[in-house]
Structures are given as C-alpha cells and as structure tokens.
Scaffold this active site. Structure first.
Site, PDB file in Angstrom:
ATOM      1  N   LYS A   1       1.005  -1.164   0.338  1.00  0.00           N
ATOM      2  CA  LYS A   1       0.537   0.085   0.340  1.00  0.00           C
ATOM      3  C   LYS A   1       1.038   0.838  -0.124  1.00  0.00           C
ATOM      4  O   LYS A   1       0.463   2.360  -0.516  1.00  0.00           O
ATOM      5  CB  LYS A   1      -0.984   0.146   1.302  1.00  0.00           C
ATOM      6  CG  LYS A   1       0.025   0.392   2.648  1.00  0.00           C
ATOM      7  CD  LYS A   1      -1.227   0.909   3.755  1.00  0.00           C
ATOM      8  CE  LYS A   1      -1.121   1.213   4.850  1.00  0.00           C
ATOM      9  NZ  LYS A   1      -0.428   0.188   5.620  1.00  0.00           N
TER      10      LYS A   1
ATOM     11  N   HIS B   1       2.167  -3.584  14.938  1.00  0.00           N
ATOM     12  CA  HIS B   1       2.342  -2.064  14.314  1.00  0.00           C
ATOM     13  C   HIS B   1       2.414  -1.611  15.005  1.00  0.00           C
ATOM     14  O   HIS B   1       1.058  -1.058  15.455  1.00  0.00           O
ATOM     15  CB  HIS B   1       1.766  -2.241  13.078  1.00  0.00           C
ATOM     16  CG  HIS B   1       1.719  -0.640  12.254  1.00  0.00           C
ATOM     17  ND1 HIS B   1       2.722  -0.182  12.062  1.00  0.00           N
ATOM     18  CD2 HIS B   1       2.321  -1.181  10.390  1.00  0.00           C
ATOM     19  CE1 HIS B   1       3.519   0.572  11.051  1.00  0.00           C
ATOM     20  NE2 HIS B   1       2.895   0.012  10.149  1.00  0.00           N
TER      21      HIS B   1
ATOM     22  N   GLY C   1       6.071   0.286   9.984  1.00  0.00           N
ATOM     23  CA  GLY C   1       6.780   2.080  11.389  1.00  0.00           C
ATOM     24  C   GLY C   1       8.229   2.484  10.718  1.00  0.00           C
ATOM     25  O   GLY C   1       8.566   3.850  11.721  1.00  0.00           O
TER      26      GLY C   1
ATOM     27  N   GLU D   1       6.933  -5.349   8.228  1.00  0.00           N
ATOM     28  CA  GLU D   1       6.266  -5.376   7.068  1.00  0.00           C
ATOM     29  C   GLU D   1       6.447  -3.513   6.640  1.00  0.00           C
ATOM     30  O   GLU D   1       6.002  -2.954   6.786  1.00  0.00           O
ATOM     31  CB  GLU D   1       4.799  -5.870   7.340  1.00  0.00           C
ATOM     32  CG  GLU D   1       4.251  -7.272   7.721  1.00  0.00           C
ATOM     33  CD  GLU D   1       2.713  -6.939   8.208  1.00  0.00           C
ATOM     34  OE1 GLU D   1       2.064  -5.648   8.677  1.00  0.00           O
ATOM     35  OE2 GLU D   1       2.274  -7.712   8.848  1.00  0.00           O
ATOM     36  N   PRO D   2       7.501  -4.052   6.696  1.00  0.00           N
ATOM     37  CA  PRO D   2       8.304  -2.376   6.666  1.00  0.00           C
ATOM     38  C   PRO D   2       7.481  -1.808   4.710  1.00  0.00           C
ATOM     39  O   PRO D   2       7.437  -1.900   3.952  1.00  0.00           O
ATOM     40  CB  PRO D   2       9.883  -2.343   5.900  1.00  0.00           C
ATOM     41  CG  PRO D   2       9.374  -3.791   5.076  1.00  0.00           C
ATOM     42  CD  PRO D   2       8.977  -4.783   6.036  1.00  0.00           C
ATOM     43  N   GLY D   3       7.091  -0.853   4.919  1.00  0.00           N
ATOM     44  CA  GLY D   3       6.772   0.351   3.622  1.00  0.00           C
ATOM     45  C   GLY D   3       6.803   1.694   3.287  1.00  0.00           C
ATOM     46  O   GLY D   3       8.163   0.978   2.505  1.00  0.00           O
TER      47      GLY D   3
ATOM     48  N   ASP E   1      -0.194  12.482   5.190  1.00  0.00           N
ATOM     49  CA  ASP E   1       0.851  11.709   5.140  1.00  0.00           C
ATOM     50  C   ASP E   1       2.387  12.507   6.377  1.00  0.00           C
ATOM     51  O   ASP E   1       3.382  12.580   6.255  1.00  0.00           O
ATOM     52  CB  ASP E   1       1.618  10.612   4.492  1.00  0.00           C
ATOM     53  CG  ASP E   1       3.098   9.853   5.151  1.00  0.00           C
ATOM     54  OD1 ASP E   1       2.427   9.006   6.751  1.00  0.00           O
ATOM     55  OD2 ASP E   1       4.520   9.674   4.765  1.00  0.00           O
TER      56      ASP E   1
END
Ligand SMILES: *Cc1c(COP(=O)(O)O)cnc(C)c1O
Length: 411
Positions: free
Chosen positions: A83, A212, A253, A286-288, A330
């Site tokens: 995402k 998270h 995060g 789960e790094p974005g 953001d």
C-alpha cells in the site's frame, strides 16, 4: 537473488526487465545534485508535450536499503507493505531481492502474484477483510492472514478455512507515530485470550502474532513493549494447549536512517530478551516507508506565476490531490528546491507554491524562501516514495496516474 550481484538480479527481475532503465553516476558527496543531473537530462530530452511532473525511482537505493535491512535485522524477512507504493518496478525489485509482501486487498494480491511471487511469500495483513477478497485469497493459496476480532475468525472459517492466523496486537501507546494505527487495529491485552480461544474453537491455527507500532514511529522504544506483549500472547496460547506458535511479525513503522539503526538495536535486544529461548522462531517484518520513501524523487513543473510586491506565488503541476497528498495524509514536510543551480549570492523571495487544482487547500508550501523562478522551470522534492502516488486522486481532471515514473539506477 543472484549471489553478490543484487543489482543485476533486480534489472533482470519482474516489473523491471521490460522497462527502460536509465543509469546515472552517483556522487556520494553531492547526493542531491546527482539525481538533479538525471532530471535535467530527462527534461532536456523530452518533447514539450511530455514536459509535466514526473518521479524518478532509483533502484540502487532500494538495493542499498535491502542490504541495510538484512545486516541490521539478520534473519528477519521483510514483507514489503504494498500500500505504501505499489509501483511495479519497486515491487518487482524487492521480489528479485527476496522480499515477501504484505497485501491488504484482492487487487494488491493480484498485482504481486502477477509479478511471479509465490503465494506463500504473501501475508494478507488486513485484520478486517471483505468476504470476496478472502475467497480470492483461498482460491490462489494465500494462507496467512491477521485478525483482531471474533467476527473475523467466523468469517475466515466460512470463506477460507485453511488459512492460518496471526493475532494482531495493539501496539503500545507513546510511539509518537506520524499515523497511529492502534486507533483502528489490534487486540487489547485482555482480548488476547478470548481471541485465541475463538480461533481454537473454530479449528483455525494461530501461527503467531503481529503488531504495528504506527507508521513513521519516532520513539523507537515502543518496539520493546510490543515484543514483550507478543511473548505474553505466545505464552497464553501455550497455556491454552494450542499448537506452538512459530511466527512473530514485527510490522512496519521504520524510517531509513538513524532512527532505523536505533529501532533495530532495540528490536534485536528485545528479541534476545523475550524470544531467546525459541531458536526456531520465524521473525518477519512489514516495512513500507522504509523501502519506498527515499527511493523516489519528484520533479514538478512551474506552470504559473504571480508577483505581489516582494512575494512570489507559483503554480506547479502536482499538488495535494496528486502525489503531494502526502502533505495532508502523511504529514510530509515539503522542502522543494529549484532544478536550476542557484547563482552565488542569489536573492530569495518569500514564496507560496500552489498545486494545479482550483481548491485553495491545494497549497504545497507558504512563506518559503525560493530564488526567483520562471514558468517552465522545475522544482524538485526529495523522499517522495511513501504514501504519495498511491493515494492521489483525479480531482479536477488532474490524474495522479498521469505522473510518469522513470526507473533508474545510480552507480
Ligand atoms: C501500512 C502498514 C504497514 C507499513 O507501514 P510503514 O509504516 O509504511 O512501514 C505494514 N503493515 C500493516 C499492517 C500496515 O497497515
């Protein structure tokens, strides 16, 4: 991944091998000037009709970040959170490097599978899933998902009875995240046992725990508390006589740079402290933002100008309804710089930069010092990969998907 040549693997990998990839020389001392040089050459060689806002994705940054992840968190496989930025070349590069993927919807799963990723390399990490999406996951064999309510257990039992579960825990408060996800997701401490029981009664296997701490967390000590709570959930499952859990998902995060180094030190320490006795534990993340943010640079074109006394007002062809929606969604702090090299001693003006739509909210910066620029000049925005193009709209007929992405690698 091809041994010691990760860049080669990326260039031959899915999502990249059929793309035109530009190469440019990296200047370690003048990092920003390097990408400016590439942007200048893109601008110079494009026809006037093509001259509108674009992004540059530097795959070499992705390779560097992947390497840094592996050395700071050895054995912790990253599942990139699609995402954050679903650009195919980024997702494909990460697949070539050996990452897994965190998908939150049918379309994200489809896109990742279409790049040749194995279903077992996907975590369906949305704790509340629409039934048709879950049925699709069952069809294609994506068999690991998160949950944080009893209703979700019943739904998974109905739509995807072979799915394994990760119990999503609410992260501890106090992480000073840019976006706190705990408002919406995660079991509270006193919900853990009832939720484990719900899965046990339904005959679904709880393979582990996820959390998270919130995206862009700046107070990294929250990871310690989250890992401690995760261990408590492992122990609770044991006490209930459930099969031993084997997966710990430490979520995302992360921000690349000094805070990443601090966060990983805390994580490694907490893993040793709370999970040191479980050597077979599979730890994933789960790094974005970590992979996407610094890999993209935006070049926006100045399409209008107004002079009011000493002040200057400019319009550019991207704004808060486009990829710069990160300003609102953001908390991105834009620090645009002109593409043209400033002349020594050049005077600056207090400037406002607007986006292209007719909404006055569509303002990029105000009270910002810029040298005099003209219509047709360009402004550069660094670190534009996280939660940018992914969430843009077509408001007023300015379609975010028209913003071209040039794929490049620096060396
Ligand atoms: C958004 C999200 C991520 C990625 O978060 P970053 O802060 O960008 O690393 C990971 N996991 C889940 C479940 C998410 O919702």
């Amino acid at each position: 991944m091809d041994g010691g040549r990760p860049m080669q693997a990326v260039l031959l990998g899915p999502g990249v091998k059929d793309r035109k990839v530009l190469s440019f020389k990296r200047d370690a001392l003048k990092e920003k000037d390097t990408v400016s040089g590439l942007i200048r050459s893109i601008v110079a060689t494009s026809s006037p009709a093509q001259r509108s806002a674009f992004h540059v994705l530097d795959l070499a940054k992705v390779v560097d970040l992947f390497r840094a992840w592996c050395s700071a968190l050895p054995g912790v496989r990253p599942y990139y959170a699609v995402k954050c930025n679903p650009e195919q070349a980024l997702v494909g590069a990460l697949a070539a490097l050996g990452a897994g993927f965190d998908c939150a919807s049918r379309a994200e799963i489809e896109a990742v599978l279409a790049l040749g990723v194995q279903p077992r390399s996907i975590v369906y990490a949305n704790p509340c899933k629409p039934e048709p999406h879950l049925e699709y996951a069952a069809e294609v064999g994506v068999n690991l998902t998160t949950y944080d309510s009893a209703e979700e257990v019943a739904k998974i039992k109905r739509c995807h009875p072979n799915c394994e579960l990760l119990l999503r825990l609410k992260g501890p408060d106090g992480g000073k995240a840019k976006v706190d996800l705990g408002i919406k997701y995660g079991a509270l401490a006193d919900e853990v046992v009832p939720l484990l029981r719900a899965a046990q009664r339904a005959g679904l296997n709880v393979a582990g725990v996820s959390f998270h701490v919130g995206t862009g967390a700046s107070c990294i000590d929250v990871y310690r508390g989250a890992i401690e709570s995760a261990r408590a959930a492992f122990d609770a499952a044991n006490a209930l006589g459930m099969p031993p859990m084997r997966i710990l998902d430490i979520g995302g995060g992360f921000t690349a740079g000094a805070t990443f180094d601090e966060a990983t030190a805390v994580i490694n320490d907490a893993l040793a402290q709370y999970f040191g006795d479980l050597p077979c534990l599979e730890v994933i993340g789960e790094p974005g933002r970590y992979f996407a943010e610094k890999a993209f640079t935006l070049a926006a074109r100045v399409i209008g100008k107004r002079t009011r006394g000493e002040g200057r007002e400019y319009w550019i062809d991207d704004g808060v309804y486009g990829s710069l929606n990160c300003i609102l969604m953001d908390y991105y702090v834009p620090r645009p710089r002109p593409l043209a090299t400033p002349r020594p001693g050049e005077k600056t003006h207090t400037s406002t930069v607007f986006g292209p739509t007719c909404d006055s909210l569509d303002t990029v910066v105000t009270g910002y010092q810029l040298p005099e620029i003209s219509v047709g000049d360009w402004l550069i925005f660094d670190n534009m990969g996280a939660y940018t193009t992914a969430a843009g709209s077509k408001f007023n007929g300015f379609d975010t998907s028209d913003i071209k992405i040039y794929v490049a690698y620096s060396s």
